[in-house]
Design a protein around this motif. Structure first.
Motif, PDB file in Angstrom:
ATOM      1  N   VAL A 194      -7.498   5.465  -4.025  1.00  0.00           N
ATOM      2  CA  VAL A 194      -6.479   4.469  -3.662  1.00  0.00           C
ATOM      3  C   VAL A 194      -6.770   3.883  -2.283  1.00  0.00           C
ATOM      4  CG1 VAL A 194      -4.038   4.128  -3.095  1.00  0.00           C
ATOM      5  CG2 VAL A 194      -4.679   5.489  -5.095  1.00  0.00           C
ATOM      6  N   LEU A 195      -7.074   4.743  -1.325  1.00  0.00           N
ATOM      7  CA  LEU A 195      -7.337   4.259   0.029  1.00  0.00           C
ATOM      8  C   LEU A 195      -8.627   3.448   0.098  1.00  0.00           C
ATOM      9  CD1 LEU A 195      -6.267   7.351   2.186  1.00  0.00           C
ATOM     10  CD2 LEU A 195      -4.965   5.286   1.670  1.00  0.00           C
ATOM     11  N   GLY A 196      -9.623   3.878  -0.659  1.00  0.00           N
ATOM     12  CA  GLY A 196     -10.881   3.134  -0.666  1.00  0.00           C
ATOM     13  C   GLY A 196     -10.790   1.842  -1.450  1.00  0.00           C
ATOM     14  N   GLY A 197     -10.093   1.897  -2.597  1.00  0.00           N
ATOM     15  CA  GLY A 197     -10.038   0.740  -3.478  1.00  0.00           C
ATOM     16  C   GLY A 197      -9.085  -0.350  -3.031  1.00  0.00           C
ATOM     17  N   PHE A 198      -7.960   0.038  -2.462  1.00  0.00           N
ATOM     18  CA  PHE A 198      -6.996  -0.980  -2.040  1.00  0.00           C
ATOM     19  C   PHE A 198      -6.968  -1.163  -0.530  1.00  0.00           C
ATOM     20  CE2 PHE A 198      -2.788  -2.486  -0.741  1.00  0.00           C
ATOM     21  CZ  PHE A 198      -2.691  -3.639  -1.502  1.00  0.00           C
ATOM     22  N   ALA A 199      -6.805  -0.063   0.216  1.00  0.00           N
ATOM     23  CA  ALA A 199      -6.654  -0.184   1.670  1.00  0.00           C
ATOM     24  C   ALA A 199      -7.904  -0.758   2.327  1.00  0.00           C
ATOM     25  CB  ALA A 199      -6.313   1.176   2.270  1.00  0.00           C
TER      26      ALA A 199
ATOM     27  N   ALA B 110     -10.947  -1.762   0.890  1.00  0.00           N
ATOM     28  CA  ALA B 110     -11.684  -2.833   0.212  1.00  0.00           C
ATOM     29  C   ALA B 110     -10.911  -4.144   0.135  1.00  0.00           C
ATOM     30  CB  ALA B 110     -12.068  -2.392  -1.197  1.00  0.00           C
ATOM     31  N   THR B 111      -9.577  -4.076   0.183  1.00  0.00           N
ATOM     32  CA  THR B 111      -8.772  -5.286  -0.001  1.00  0.00           C
ATOM     33  C   THR B 111      -7.864  -5.586   1.185  1.00  0.00           C
ATOM     34  OG1 THR B 111      -8.786  -4.932  -2.404  1.00  0.00           O
ATOM     35  CG2 THR B 111      -7.138  -6.455  -1.518  1.00  0.00           C
ATOM     36  N   MET B 112      -7.038  -4.619   1.560  1.00  0.00           N
ATOM     37  CA  MET B 112      -6.034  -4.877   2.587  1.00  0.00           C
ATOM     38  C   MET B 112      -6.644  -5.156   3.955  1.00  0.00           C
ATOM     39  SD  MET B 112      -2.892  -2.462   3.894  1.00  0.00           S
ATOM     40  CE  MET B 112      -3.997  -1.444   4.902  1.00  0.00           C
ATOM     41  N   VAL B 113      -7.580  -4.328   4.389  1.00  0.00           N
ATOM     42  CA  VAL B 113      -8.147  -4.484   5.731  1.00  0.00           C
ATOM     43  C   VAL B 113      -8.850  -5.833   5.898  1.00  0.00           C
ATOM     44  CG1 VAL B 113      -9.680  -3.512   7.472  1.00  0.00           C
ATOM     45  CG2 VAL B 113      -8.353  -1.992   6.010  1.00  0.00           C
ATOM     46  N   PRO B 114      -9.745  -6.238   4.987  1.00  0.00           N
ATOM     47  CA  PRO B 114     -10.370  -7.548   5.167  1.00  0.00           C
ATOM     48  C   PRO B 114      -9.390  -8.712   5.073  1.00  0.00           C
ATOM     49  CG  PRO B 114     -11.050  -6.551   3.082  1.00  0.00           C
ATOM     50  CD  PRO B 114     -10.368  -5.495   3.864  1.00  0.00           C
ATOM     51  N   LEU B 115      -8.365  -8.614   4.227  1.00  0.00           N
ATOM     52  CA  LEU B 115      -7.384  -9.696   4.128  1.00  0.00           C
ATOM     53  C   LEU B 115      -6.590  -9.837   5.422  1.00  0.00           C
ATOM     54  CD1 LEU B 115      -5.981  -9.390   0.479  1.00  0.00           C
ATOM     55  CD2 LEU B 115      -7.488 -11.148   1.419  1.00  0.00           C
ATOM     56  N   ILE B 116      -6.183  -8.715   5.994  1.00  0.00           N
ATOM     57  CA  ILE B 116      -5.478  -8.769   7.273  1.00  0.00           C
ATOM     58  C   ILE B 116      -6.424  -9.275   8.354  1.00  0.00           C
ATOM     59  CG2 ILE B 116      -4.384  -7.360   9.073  1.00  0.00           C
ATOM     60  CD1 ILE B 116      -3.170  -5.669   6.863  1.00  0.00           C
ATOM     61  N   GLY B 117      -7.691  -8.893   8.279  1.00  0.00           N
ATOM     62  CA  GLY B 117      -8.684  -9.404   9.215  1.00  0.00           C
ATOM     63  C   GLY B 117      -8.820 -10.916   9.132  1.00  0.00           C
ATOM     64  N   VAL B 118      -8.758 -11.454   7.913  1.00  0.00           N
ATOM     65  CA  VAL B 118      -8.817 -12.906   7.727  1.00  0.00           C
ATOM     66  C   VAL B 118      -7.623 -13.571   8.408  1.00  0.00           C
ATOM     67  CG1 VAL B 118      -8.635 -14.772   6.042  1.00  0.00           C
ATOM     68  CG2 VAL B 118     -10.142 -12.843   5.586  1.00  0.00           C
ATOM     69  N   ILE B 119      -6.434 -13.029   8.164  1.00  0.00           N
ATOM     70  CA  ILE B 119      -5.216 -13.623   8.726  1.00  0.00           C
ATOM     71  C   ILE B 119      -5.243 -13.571  10.250  1.00  0.00           C
ATOM     72  CG2 ILE B 119      -2.706 -13.396   8.869  1.00  0.00           C
ATOM     73  CD1 ILE B 119      -2.853 -12.132   6.026  1.00  0.00           C
ATOM     74  N   ALA B 120      -5.599 -12.414  10.800  1.00  0.00           N
ATOM     75  CA  ALA B 120      -5.580 -12.250  12.256  1.00  0.00           C
ATOM     76  C   ALA B 120      -6.756 -12.952  12.922  1.00  0.00           C
ATOM     77  CB  ALA B 120      -5.589 -10.760  12.611  1.00  0.00           C
ATOM     78  N   GLY B 121      -7.953 -12.803  12.361  1.00  0.00           N
ATOM     79  CA  GLY B 121      -9.140 -13.376  12.986  1.00  0.00           C
ATOM     80  C   GLY B 121      -9.138 -14.893  12.994  1.00  0.00           C
TER      81      GLY B 121
ATOM     82  N   LEU C  40       0.825  -1.206   0.000  1.00  0.00           N
ATOM     83  CA  LEU C  40       0.000   0.000   0.000  1.00  0.00           C
ATOM     84  C   LEU C  40       0.861   1.258   0.000  1.00  0.00           C
ATOM     85  CD1 LEU C  40      -2.653   1.600   0.324  1.00  0.00           C
ATOM     86  CD2 LEU C  40      -2.446   1.257   2.801  1.00  0.00           C
ATOM     87  N   ILE C  41       1.873   1.279   0.828  1.00  0.00           N
ATOM     88  CA  ILE C  41       2.726   2.468   0.924  1.00  0.00           C
ATOM     89  C   ILE C  41       3.527   2.666  -0.363  1.00  0.00           C
ATOM     90  CG2 ILE C  41       4.672   3.492   2.163  1.00  0.00           C
ATOM     91  CD1 ILE C  41       3.582   2.165   4.692  1.00  0.00           C
ATOM     92  N   VAL C  42       3.990   1.573  -0.961  1.00  0.00           N
ATOM     93  CA  VAL C  42       4.707   1.674  -2.237  1.00  0.00           C
ATOM     94  C   VAL C  42       3.786   2.221  -3.321  1.00  0.00           C
ATOM     95  CG1 VAL C  42       5.768   0.336  -4.090  1.00  0.00           C
ATOM     96  CG2 VAL C  42       6.409  -0.102  -1.720  1.00  0.00           C
ATOM     97  N   ILE C  43       2.558   1.714  -3.368  1.00  0.00           N
ATOM     98  CA  ILE C  43       1.586   2.210  -4.351  1.00  0.00           C
ATOM     99  C   ILE C  43       1.310   3.688  -4.119  1.00  0.00           C
ATOM    100  CG2 ILE C  43      -0.838   2.076  -5.072  1.00  0.00           C
ATOM    101  CD1 ILE C  43      -0.697  -0.946  -4.543  1.00  0.00           C
ATOM    102  N   ALA C  44       1.133   4.082  -2.860  1.00  0.00           N
ATOM    103  CA  ALA C  44       0.868   5.485  -2.537  1.00  0.00           C
ATOM    104  C   ALA C  44       2.025   6.375  -2.977  1.00  0.00           C
ATOM    105  CB  ALA C  44       0.620   5.634  -1.038  1.00  0.00           C
ATOM    106  N   ALA C  45       3.250   5.938  -2.737  1.00  0.00           N
ATOM    107  CA  ALA C  45       4.423   6.722  -3.124  1.00  0.00           C
ATOM    108  C   ALA C  45       4.511   6.857  -4.645  1.00  0.00           C
ATOM    109  CB  ALA C  45       5.690   6.078  -2.566  1.00  0.00           C
TER     110      ALA C  45
END
Length: 239
Positions: A51-56, A58-69, A30-35
């Motif tokens: 960018v924040l809505g489409g990747f962070a 919509a994609t990153m938060v739920p995926l991290i939620g899957v891994i952690a949850g 995400l940070i690389v894409i933002a830069a």
């Protein structure tokens, strides 16, 4: 309701080498894409929101939620090591609540913090975009952690089901199909982000009061059901 020993073991399991690589990879991307976007496009509020809505969110938060949850409890149930924990004099709802707190903390750190950093990289928090999406990531982290923790207690295929939910329902149906948006954690979180920006830059198809009620209901309901499911598990020889 919170057991430090259970928390320590859960943190150790979640931040092991394999999961840690995935947890760090998504925020780094995400940070690389933002830069890159800032370098080639300059500061643009709408692009930052996209960018924040489409990747962070919509994609990153739920995926991290899957891994952690799912990772907070699923592997212990799959390999049978949960029996050692259940045999200890710790109430089972306490086990679930402690693991939920750990999953929420991990999800927030690896999703909300990089979202905030990426927002500042993209447009310097113009029109409060970085703050708005950080708030959305924080509240979404709570709901996703509860949902995927529940999933880890009821299915041996929790990761696969969670990935399908995150990538198909949230990222696709929850963004494109109007009827599905009402049942999307992403849209509930966007309702709070919309309130922070106070303009049309960020919009949600769910009203703020409805979003808050649904976020609370899903989080409490999933946590309660996960505790009930764990409470009904029997150890070998208990019968």
């Amino acid at each position: 309701m919170y057991n430090p020993t259970v928390a320590r073991l859960t943190y150790r399991a979640l931040l092991g080498r394999r999961r840690a690589l995935i947890l760090f990879a998504l925020p780094a991307m995400l940070i690389v894409i933002a830069a890159a976007v800032r370098l080639f496009n300059g500061a643009d509020d709408q692009v930052a929101a996209d960018v924040l809505g489409g990747f962070a969110l919509a994609t990153m938060v739920p995926l991290i939620g899957v891994i952690a949850g799912t990772g907070a409890i699923g592997p212990e149930i799959d390999d049978g090591s949960i029996v050692y924990l259940l045999a200890k004099p710790v109430k089972r709802p306490t086990i679930v609540f402690t693991k939920l707190i750990v999953a929420i903390a991990v999800t927030m750190v690896f999703s909300a913090v990089p979202t905030f950093i990426a927002g500042f990289v993209l447009n310097g928090n113009g029109q409060q975009v970085a703050v708005a999406y950080t708030v959305a990531a924080l509240v979404a982290s709570i709901a996703y952690s509860a949902l995927f923790l529940l999933l880890g207690t009821v299915s041996r295929h929790a990761v696969v089901i969670g990935l399908v939910y995150a990538l198909v329902w949230e990222a696709l149906f929850g963004s494109l199909i109007s009827g599905a948006k009402t049942l999307s954690v992403q849209q509930w979180a966007l309702a709070l982000a919309e309130k922070v920006t106070g303009d049309s830059l960020i919009s949600s198809d769910v009203a703020l009061p409805t979003a808050v009620v649904l976020l609370i209901a899903v989080t409490v309901g999933a946590t309660w059901f996960a505790g009930r499911k764990l409470r009904t598990m029997t150890l070998a020889g208990e019968e």
